[in-house]
Design a protein around this motif. Structure first.
Motif, PDB file in Angstrom:
ATOM      1  N   MET A  44       0.819  -1.190   0.000  1.00  0.00           N
ATOM      2  CA  MET A  44       0.000   0.000   0.000  1.00  0.00           C
ATOM      3  C   MET A  44       0.851   1.237   0.000  1.00  0.00           C
ATOM      4  N   MET A  45       0.179   2.378  -0.038  1.00  0.00           N
ATOM      5  CA  MET A  45       0.839   3.650  -0.144  1.00  0.00           C
ATOM      6  C   MET A  45       1.907   3.834   0.907  1.00  0.00           C
ATOM      7  N   LEU A  46       1.607   3.525   2.136  1.00  0.00           N
ATOM      8  CA  LEU A  46       2.554   3.810   3.203  1.00  0.00           C
ATOM      9  C   LEU A  46       3.396   2.608   3.595  1.00  0.00           C
ATOM     10  N   VAL A  47       3.039   1.427   3.158  1.00  0.00           N
ATOM     11  CA  VAL A  47       3.856   0.284   3.459  1.00  0.00           C
ATOM     12  C   VAL A  47       4.492  -0.241   2.179  1.00  0.00           C
ATOM     13  N   GLY A  48       4.703   0.654   1.239  1.00  0.00           N
ATOM     14  CA  GLY A  48       5.303   0.277  -0.011  1.00  0.00           C
ATOM     15  C   GLY A  48       4.298  -0.205  -1.008  1.00  0.00           C
ATOM     16  N   CYS A  49       3.000   0.100  -0.840  1.00  0.00           N
ATOM     17  CA  CYS A  49       1.972  -0.432  -1.713  1.00  0.00           C
ATOM     18  C   CYS A  49       0.935   0.599  -2.098  1.00  0.00           C
ATOM     19  N   GLY A  50      -0.107   0.203  -2.835  1.00  0.00           N
ATOM     20  CA  GLY A  50      -1.092   1.166  -3.278  1.00  0.00           C
ATOM     21  C   GLY A  50      -2.488   0.627  -3.328  1.00  0.00           C
ATOM     22  N   THR A  51      -3.138   0.494  -2.205  1.00  0.00           N
ATOM     23  CA  THR A  51      -4.491  -0.046  -2.190  1.00  0.00           C
ATOM     24  C   THR A  51      -5.479   0.893  -2.848  1.00  0.00           C
ATOM     25  N   ILE A  52      -5.318   2.211  -2.639  1.00  0.00           N
ATOM     26  CA  ILE A  52      -6.203   3.183  -3.280  1.00  0.00           C
ATOM     27  C   ILE A  52      -5.426   3.778  -4.446  1.00  0.00           C
ATOM     28  N   SER A  53      -5.669   3.284  -5.639  1.00  0.00           N
ATOM     29  CA  SER A  53      -4.839   3.662  -6.771  1.00  0.00           C
ATOM     30  C   SER A  53      -5.611   3.464  -8.061  1.00  0.00           C
ATOM     31  N   ASN A  54      -5.271   4.279  -9.056  1.00  0.00           N
ATOM     32  CA  ASN A  54      -5.869   4.125 -10.380  1.00  0.00           C
ATOM     33  C   ASN A  54      -4.885   3.500 -11.363  1.00  0.00           C
ATOM     34  N   GLN A  55      -3.711   3.045 -10.891  1.00  0.00           N
ATOM     35  CA  GLN A  55      -2.723   2.478 -11.784  1.00  0.00           C
ATOM     36  C   GLN A  55      -3.180   1.110 -12.263  1.00  0.00           C
TER      37      GLN A  55
ATOM     38  N   ILE B 139       2.247   0.547  10.493  1.00  0.00           N
ATOM     39  CA  ILE B 139       3.221   0.016  11.447  1.00  0.00           C
ATOM     40  C   ILE B 139       3.660  -1.337  10.906  1.00  0.00           C
ATOM     41  N   VAL B 140       4.898  -1.430  10.469  1.00  0.00           N
ATOM     42  CA  VAL B 140       5.416  -2.670   9.884  1.00  0.00           C
ATOM     43  C   VAL B 140       6.641  -3.120  10.662  1.00  0.00           C
ATOM     44  N   ASP B 141       6.900  -4.408  10.638  1.00  0.00           N
ATOM     45  CA  ASP B 141       8.049  -4.964  11.329  1.00  0.00           C
ATOM     46  C   ASP B 141       9.312  -4.699  10.509  1.00  0.00           C
TER      47      ASP B 141
ATOM     48  N   HIS C 176      12.211  -5.016   6.364  1.00  0.00           N
ATOM     49  CA  HIS C 176      13.227  -4.009   6.032  1.00  0.00           C
ATOM     50  C   HIS C 176      12.581  -2.712   5.554  1.00  0.00           C
ATOM     51  N   GLY C 177      11.371  -2.460   6.033  1.00  0.00           N
ATOM     52  CA  GLY C 177      10.649  -1.240   5.666  1.00  0.00           C
ATOM     53  C   GLY C 177      10.366  -0.389   6.885  1.00  0.00           C
ATOM     54  N   LEU C 178      10.174   0.896   6.652  1.00  0.00           N
ATOM     55  CA  LEU C 178       9.882   1.831   7.725  1.00  0.00           C
ATOM     56  C   LEU C 178       8.375   1.966   7.939  1.00  0.00           C
ATOM     57  N   SER C 179       7.981   2.172   9.163  1.00  0.00           N
ATOM     58  CA  SER C 179       6.615   2.578   9.457  1.00  0.00           C
ATOM     59  C   SER C 179       6.477   4.051   9.075  1.00  0.00           C
ATOM     60  N   LYS C 180       5.299   4.430   8.543  1.00  0.00           N
ATOM     61  CA  LYS C 180       5.149   5.779   7.993  1.00  0.00           C
ATOM     62  C   LYS C 180       3.858   6.427   8.461  1.00  0.00           C
ATOM     63  N   TYR C 181       3.823   7.749   8.382  1.00  0.00           N
ATOM     64  CA  TYR C 181       2.672   8.497   8.908  1.00  0.00           C
ATOM     65  C   TYR C 181       2.508   9.790   8.127  1.00  0.00           C
ATOM     66  N   ILE C 182       1.270  10.089   7.708  1.00  0.00           N
ATOM     67  CA  ILE C 182       0.903  11.364   7.080  1.00  0.00           C
ATOM     68  C   ILE C 182      -0.452  11.783   7.629  1.00  0.00           C
ATOM     69  N   ASN C 183      -0.581  13.035   8.031  1.00  0.00           N
ATOM     70  CA  ASN C 183      -1.861  13.534   8.521  1.00  0.00           C
ATOM     71  C   ASN C 183      -2.036  14.994   8.117  1.00  0.00           C
TER      72      ASN C 183
ATOM     73  N   GLY D 203       9.332   5.822  11.000  1.00  0.00           N
ATOM     74  CA  GLY D 203      10.019   5.263  12.153  1.00  0.00           C
ATOM     75  C   GLY D 203      10.155   3.760  12.053  1.00  0.00           C
ATOM     76  N   LEU D 204      10.406   3.141  13.191  1.00  0.00           N
ATOM     77  CA  LEU D 204      10.657   1.715  13.258  1.00  0.00           C
ATOM     78  C   LEU D 204       9.531   1.008  14.008  1.00  0.00           C
ATOM     79  N   GLY D 205       9.159  -0.171  13.524  1.00  0.00           N
ATOM     80  CA  GLY D 205       8.156  -0.987  14.181  1.00  0.00           C
ATOM     81  C   GLY D 205       8.664  -2.401  14.369  1.00  0.00           C
ATOM     82  N   SER D 206       8.063  -3.132  15.312  1.00  0.00           N
ATOM     83  CA  SER D 206       8.445  -4.515  15.555  1.00  0.00           C
ATOM     84  C   SER D 206       7.242  -5.281  16.099  1.00  0.00           C
ATOM     85  N   TYR D 207       7.232  -6.614  15.878  1.00  0.00           N
ATOM     86  CA  TYR D 207       6.137  -7.464  16.319  1.00  0.00           C
ATOM     87  C   TYR D 207       6.681  -8.589  17.186  1.00  0.00           C
ATOM     88  N   ILE D 208       6.018  -8.807  18.312  1.00  0.00           N
ATOM     89  CA  ILE D 208       6.316  -9.933  19.184  1.00  0.00           C
ATOM     90  C   ILE D 208       4.988 -10.609  19.486  1.00  0.00           C
TER      91      ILE D 208
END
Length: 311
Positions: free
Chosen positions: A13-24, A170-172, A177-184, A208-213
């Motif tokens: 998706m857009m913020l996790v390296g991708c594009g769920t809302i997209s016209n491509q 928020i991604v691990d 190897h990706g960053l967590s991202k935020y836009i508001n 920023g950085l995210g992690s999952y346990i």
């Protein structure tokens, strides 16, 4: 005996390296095996080394499987549906949300009504967002949402917040190897304004950085921002938080520490907590609160509870 490996697919998706809302016409997805082993796959007639990011047609989708280049592995077909198949993971978990609740803000009591026409949020407890959790990514996307209040003391109805766009992930970091991202981008009433509509601009962006346990997600997200009340102001918001996920329960906590050129919001630190319980299908009940540390070293407390539905 030959092994059989299961493919895993993660949309970008857009913020996790991708594009769920997209016209491509195409979309990049991450494809790997269930064990993470390196193999060769056939994607629409092309050999691809996995794990890898592959462009897939949004209309046609793709059919893939192992090739003869993988000794001792069974050929395992895997179908990625295109638009004509109405693939749920491909188009994302987007819905509408309506919420009604009670707010105690300082000395004011409010009836709160919220509506988001395009909505996906980590606060949702229901299982409609299970796919995003299993793909190890927590995603928020809200567009044109409105938050209104009715002051029960003086009977004033006003707009508390107008959110033009809110995108967050928020991604691990270790696994993706990706960053967590935020836009508001939003317009908000100043803290303590619970009678009139006096919306002021607020823009924040960060990574920023995210992690999952297990069921626990943690993140650190420094933000750069701009706001305006009576003067232009730039700020840094050091944000950290945690999300705990269960089948019918969601717990979220976060902490913000802000550094401003000209502090007009009236607070420097904020502690936030959220508890959500799934009642039935898309119906959740929730309680949340914020403690603001004001410029005069006092605590301003906001408590809210209510019920929400996604449709």
């Amino acid at each position: 005996m030959c092994k059989m490996l299961v493919f895993g697919v993660i949309t970008a998706m857009m913020l996790v390296g991708c594009g769920t809302i997209s016209n491509q016409t195409s979309q990049k997805v991450a494809i790997s095996t269930s064990t993470g082993e390196s193999v060769v796959a056939d994607v629409n007639g092309k050999k691809v080394n996995l794990p890898s990011h592959v462009k897939i047609s949004r209309k046609k989708g793709a059919t893939e499987g192992f090739t003869e280049d993988n000794p001792c592995y069974e050929t395992t077909p895997f179908v990625i549906a295109g638009k004509n198949k109405m693939s749920g993971w491909f188009w994302g978990n987007i819905s509408n949300k309506a919420m009604i609740g009670y707010v105690n803000s300082g000395r004011d009591s409010l009836l709160n009504v919220y509506f988001a026409p395009i909505y996906s949020d980590i606060k949702n407890v229901n299982n409609a967002y299970r796919g995003l959790i299993e793909s190890r990514g927590l995603i928020e996307s809200r567009f044109l949402s409105i938050d209104m209040g009715w002051n029960l003391t003086n009977n004033h109805v006003f707009v508390r917040k107008l959110e033009l766009i809110h995108l967050s992930s928020i991604v691990d970091f270790y696994r993706t190897h990706g960053l967590s991202k935020y836009i508001n981008v939003s317009f908000e009433n100043p803290l303590g304004e619970n009678t009139h509509t006096r919306l002021k601009p607020n823009i924040s962006i960060g990574a920023g950085l995210g992690s999952y346990i297990g069921n626990i997600s943690i993140f650190v997200m420094p933000l750069l921002g701009y706001d305006y009340v009576s003067q232009h102001n730039a700020f840094i918001d050091m944000r950290a938080g945690m999300v705990v996920r269960f089948e019918y329960l969601r717990l979220i906590g976060s902490y913000d520490y802000c550094l401003d050129i000209v502090n007009q919001r009236g607070w420097t630190q904020k502690w936030s907590g959220f508890v959500g319980i799934n009642l039935y299908k898309q119906w959740d009940i929730f309680a949340q609160g914020q403690i603001y540390r004001t410029l005069d070293d006092r605590n301003y407390i906001v408590i809210q509870s209510g019920v929400s539905v996604n449709f």
